[in-house]
Design an enzyme around this catalytic site. Structure first.
Site: not given
Ligand code: PNS
Length: 161
Positions: A17, A41, A90, A128
């Site tokens: 990030h 989440k 990614r 994360s």
């Protein structure tokens, strides 16, 4: 003045990030790191904790600011006058979700352009969720998150034991 919004959960902010925040300043005047809780989440850190942590990590970037937001991202983008929405890609596995979200955001706000950015190669495997898992089991966080985030993770894990 070109303002970009870099939105996400950042639970917690990773080196990937951070890399994108700094890279984005190469082509925009200001980047607003917009922090919220993704409804799908369960967060480890509160939004306030995440905002404080990110602010510390990017304190050396005067053209980057960190703001919490609630509700739709497109509404927040309108409020702050952002014209670009930055998302990191990614791997191919990110693509489907990101593509769908970009089209939905365009449907809701035709003038907000989504820009996909590729992080540096040495951070592409970092997420994360994996960082939280490594922290939970006491693994090394070197190279995954900044020292301030690593310390906050250690404290959070100890507090939730
Ligand atoms: O880091 P994440 O969890 O992948 O970020 C996703 C996030 C927070 C950017 C997305 O869930 C979002 O924009 N939430 C705000 C509500 C919203 O606008 N939802 C519609 C997205 S198409």
């Amino acid at each position: 003045m070109r303002t970009a919004i870099y939105a996400g959960s950042f639970d917690p902010l990773t080196q990937g990030h951070e890399d994108l925040i700094r890279r984005s300043l190469g082509f925009v005047d200001r980047v607003v790191v917009a922090v919220t809780t993704n409804v799908s989440k369960q967060p480890l850190f509160s939004v306030e904790e995440r905002v404080a942590l990110i602010s510390r990590v990017i304190a050396d970037e005067p053209r980057a600011e960190v703001r919490p937001f609630g509700g739709l991202l497109v509404d927040f983008a309108r409020d702050i006058g952002a014209t670009l929405l930055i998302r990191g890609l990614r791997a191919v596995s990110d693509f489907e979700y990101e593509y769908q979200m970009a089209l939905m955001n365009r449907h809701l706000h035709a003038d907000l352009e989504t820009v996909f950015m590729v992080p540096s190669l040495d951070t592409t495997y970092i997420s994360s969720s994996l960082v939280r898992e490594v922290a939970r089991y006491g693994g090394s966080l070197d190279g995954l998150v900044s020292p301030a985030v690593a310390e906050a993770l250690r404290q959070k894990v100890a507090a939730t034991r």
